[in-house]
Design a protein around this motif. Structure first.
Motif, PDB file in Angstrom:
ATOM      1  N   GLU A   1      -6.684   4.019 -11.999  1.00 30.73           N
ATOM      2  CA  GLU A   1      -5.952   4.202 -10.746  1.00 30.73           C
ATOM      3  C   GLU A   1      -4.774   5.172 -10.823  1.00 30.73           C
ATOM      4  OE1 GLU A   1      -4.929   0.618  -8.735  1.00 30.73           O
ATOM      5  OE2 GLU A   1      -6.897  -0.296  -9.017  1.00 30.73           O
TER       6      GLU A   1
ATOM      7  N   THR B   1       0.109   7.650   1.554  1.00 35.06           N
ATOM      8  CA  THR B   1      -0.951   7.836   0.559  1.00 35.06           C
ATOM      9  C   THR B   1      -2.202   7.100   1.012  1.00 35.06           C
ATOM     10  OG1 THR B   1       0.624   8.072  -1.265  1.00 35.06           O
ATOM     11  CG2 THR B   1      -1.630   7.417  -1.826  1.00 35.06           C
ATOM     12  N   LEU B   2      -3.317   7.819   1.079  1.00 32.46           N
ATOM     13  CA  LEU B   2      -4.577   7.234   1.513  1.00 32.46           C
ATOM     14  C   LEU B   2      -5.527   7.118   0.331  1.00 32.46           C
ATOM     15  CD1 LEU B   2      -5.188   9.242   4.815  1.00 32.46           C
ATOM     16  CD2 LEU B   2      -4.093   7.000   4.551  1.00 32.46           C
ATOM     17  N   GLU B   3      -6.148   5.950   0.184  1.00 35.10           N
ATOM     18  CA  GLU B   3      -7.132   5.730  -0.864  1.00 35.10           C
ATOM     19  C   GLU B   3      -8.485   6.302  -0.429  1.00 35.10           C
ATOM     20  OE1 GLU B   3      -6.794   4.317  -3.815  1.00 35.10           O
ATOM     21  OE2 GLU B   3      -4.738   3.547  -3.686  1.00 35.10           O
ATOM     22  N   ILE B   4      -9.091   7.117  -1.280  1.00 30.97           N
ATOM     23  CA  ILE B   4     -10.412   7.664  -0.995  1.00 30.97           C
ATOM     24  C   ILE B   4     -11.496   6.614  -1.227  1.00 30.97           C
ATOM     25  CG2 ILE B   4     -12.098   9.428  -1.658  1.00 30.97           C
ATOM     26  CD1 ILE B   4      -9.725  11.164  -2.524  1.00 30.97           C
TER      27      ILE B   4
ATOM     28  N   THR C   1       0.840  -1.190   0.000  1.00 28.15           N
ATOM     29  CA  THR C   1       0.000   0.000   0.000  1.00 28.15           C
ATOM     30  C   THR C   1       0.878   1.243   0.000  1.00 28.15           C
ATOM     31  OG1 THR C   1      -0.101   0.013   2.432  1.00 28.15           O
ATOM     32  CG2 THR C   1      -1.877  -1.134   1.253  1.00 28.15           C
ATOM     33  N   GLY C   2       0.240   2.370  -0.322  1.00 33.31           N
ATOM     34  CA  GLY C   2       0.938   3.648  -0.263  1.00 33.31           C
ATOM     35  C   GLY C   2       2.108   3.706  -1.216  1.00 33.31           C
TER      36      GLY C   2
ATOM     37  N   GLN D   1      -8.160  10.211  -6.604  1.00 33.48           N
ATOM     38  CA  GLN D   1      -8.729   9.242  -5.675  1.00 33.48           C
ATOM     39  C   GLN D   1      -7.757   8.857  -4.568  1.00 33.48           C
ATOM     40  OE1 GLN D   1      -9.676   6.627  -9.015  1.00 33.48           O
ATOM     41  NE2 GLN D   1      -8.496   5.012  -8.028  1.00 33.48           N
ATOM     42  N   THR D   2      -6.689   9.643  -4.405  1.00 30.08           N
ATOM     43  CA  THR D   2      -5.804   9.474  -3.251  1.00 30.08           C
ATOM     44  C   THR D   2      -5.497  10.843  -2.655  1.00 30.08           C
ATOM     45  OG1 THR D   2      -3.736   9.630  -4.545  1.00 30.08           O
ATOM     46  CG2 THR D   2      -4.702   7.423  -4.258  1.00 30.08           C
TER      47      THR D   2
ATOM     48  N   SER E   1      -4.269  14.135  -8.072  1.00 28.87           N
ATOM     49  CA  SER E   1      -3.925  14.183  -6.646  1.00 28.87           C
ATOM     50  C   SER E   1      -2.844  15.230  -6.397  1.00 28.87           C
ATOM     51  CB  SER E   1      -3.439  12.809  -6.165  1.00 28.87           C
ATOM     52  OG  SER E   1      -4.506  11.899  -6.092  1.00 28.87           O
TER      53      SER E   1
ATOM     54  N   SER F   1      -4.899   8.448 -10.789  1.00 30.84           N
ATOM     55  CA  SER F   1      -5.169   9.575  -9.894  1.00 30.84           C
ATOM     56  C   SER F   1      -4.343  10.788 -10.305  1.00 30.84           C
ATOM     57  CB  SER F   1      -4.873   9.190  -8.432  1.00 30.84           C
ATOM     58  OG  SER F   1      -5.472  10.097  -7.538  1.00 30.84           O
TER      59      SER F   1
ATOM     60  N   ASN G   1      -0.075   8.091  -9.131  1.00 27.02           N
ATOM     61  CA  ASN G   1       0.197   6.702  -8.772  1.00 27.02           C
ATOM     62  C   ASN G   1       1.352   6.167  -9.615  1.00 27.02           C
ATOM     63  OD1 ASN G   1       0.165   3.997  -8.109  1.00 27.02           O
ATOM     64  ND2 ASN G   1      -2.045   3.756  -8.281  1.00 27.02           N
TER      65      ASN G   1
END
Length: 299
Positions: free
Chosen positions: A76, A121-124, A45-46, A112-113, A81, A78, A86
């Motif tokens: 994906e 990094t946080l996923e919305i 993740t992140g 979307q992050t 952001s 994004s 990404n």
């Protein structure tokens, strides 16, 4: 028509592994739109995340699509952001292009992050629209220009569906159409005109979608999406869950003669709804799209 941008392909349909391979035949469709994340798995993740192509899924997709041309439609990246896009998606796309070349590729104009408190990094969870500001144009145009330079094929941004009545904008930009215009002018990228997204916004926010089309930089449109939707909690949702509404067919008939560089029209459908809708209904929608396409090209 179509200038010197790219040769027109015709009618396209997404690659959906659960559907009969017989749908992906010349005559019914002319090209396939592939969302590469559907044949991938994500590890981590992140900032440490990786998106890996699953070889068996890639092989199945290539076997199903045969020799049809493909275009890529990502979800994906994004690109809008504020903290970063990404990188894992772009690394995966490098590998994808090296293995299976695409005519063009597209992404959603949104984000979307977000950055977490510890710079993670946080996923919305869902794509969100960008504010129509000069800062947003600078960020997205710079990244779009870099993508064009790197992949050397047309890059398209899709107008999003959104469910907000008001969000920030600069007066000189004037809304989401102004945002799209600014990004395309600064970067050289093109537009994926999603007519169902436009229909959603028109229904939910009360404007005339035909007048909205007239305000767009129509010479930059290279691909058009049509799709179905449904009501939920008082909103018409961009659900990609069924047949194309009559109003969207009307928008397609209106838009095609006004977008001289459109190279393809795609009937969008999500995997989880495709089997329920069924091959017969899908073929009927594709044939109706072709009738409109052929009428456009015969004039």
């Amino acid at each position: 028509m179509n200038g010197n941008l790219t040769q027109p392909l015709g009618i396209g349909f997404p690659y959906i592994a659960t559907l009969p391979a017989d749908l992906y035949r010349p005559g019914l469709i002319d090209f396939v739109e592939i969302t590469p994340e559907t044949i991938c798995r994500q590890r981590g993740t992140g900032t440490t995340a990786e998106i890996e192509i699953i070889p068996s899924q890639m092989n199945l997709a290539r076997q199903t699509c045969g020799g049809l041309p493909i275009v890529v439609h990502g979800v994906e990246l994004s690109i809008g952001s504020a903290h970063n896009w990404n990188d894992a998606y772009l690394k995966m796309l490098d590998e994808f292009q090296a293995s299976w070349s695409f005519v063009w590729h597209s992404e959603h104009l949104g984000f979307q992050t977000i950055a977490g408190d510890d710079n993670s990094t946080l996923e919305i969870g869902v794509p969100l629209p960008l504010p129509a500001t000069k800062e947003a144009i600078e960020v997205v145009a710079s990244r779009s220009a870099a993508i064009l330079e790197h992949y050397r094929v047309p890059f398209l941004l899709e107008n999003p569906a959104h469910y907000f009545s008001d969000f920030p904008s600069d007066p000189e930009i004037g809304g989401d159409i102004g945002l799209m215009r600014g990004v395309t002018e600064k970067s050289g990228c093109h537009i994926l005109l999603d007519l169902h997204n436009l229909h959603c916004n028109a229904v939910n926010h009360g404007f005339d979608p035909f007048m909205a089309i007239d305000r767009m930089p129509l010479s930059r449109v290279m691909e058009i999406h049509i799709a179905g939707g449904s009501w939920r909690d008082g909103f018409w949702m961009d659900a990609h869950d069924g047949r194309v509404p009559g109003r969207v067919w009307e928008l397609l008939e209106y838009a095609l003669p006004r977008t001289p560089n459109t190279a393809g029209v795609v009937f969008e459908l999500l995997d989880e709804h495709a089997v329920r809708l069924g091959a017969k209904a899908i073929e009927e929608e594709l044939r109706r799209a072709r009738e409109i396409w052929n009428l456009h090209w015969s004039n």
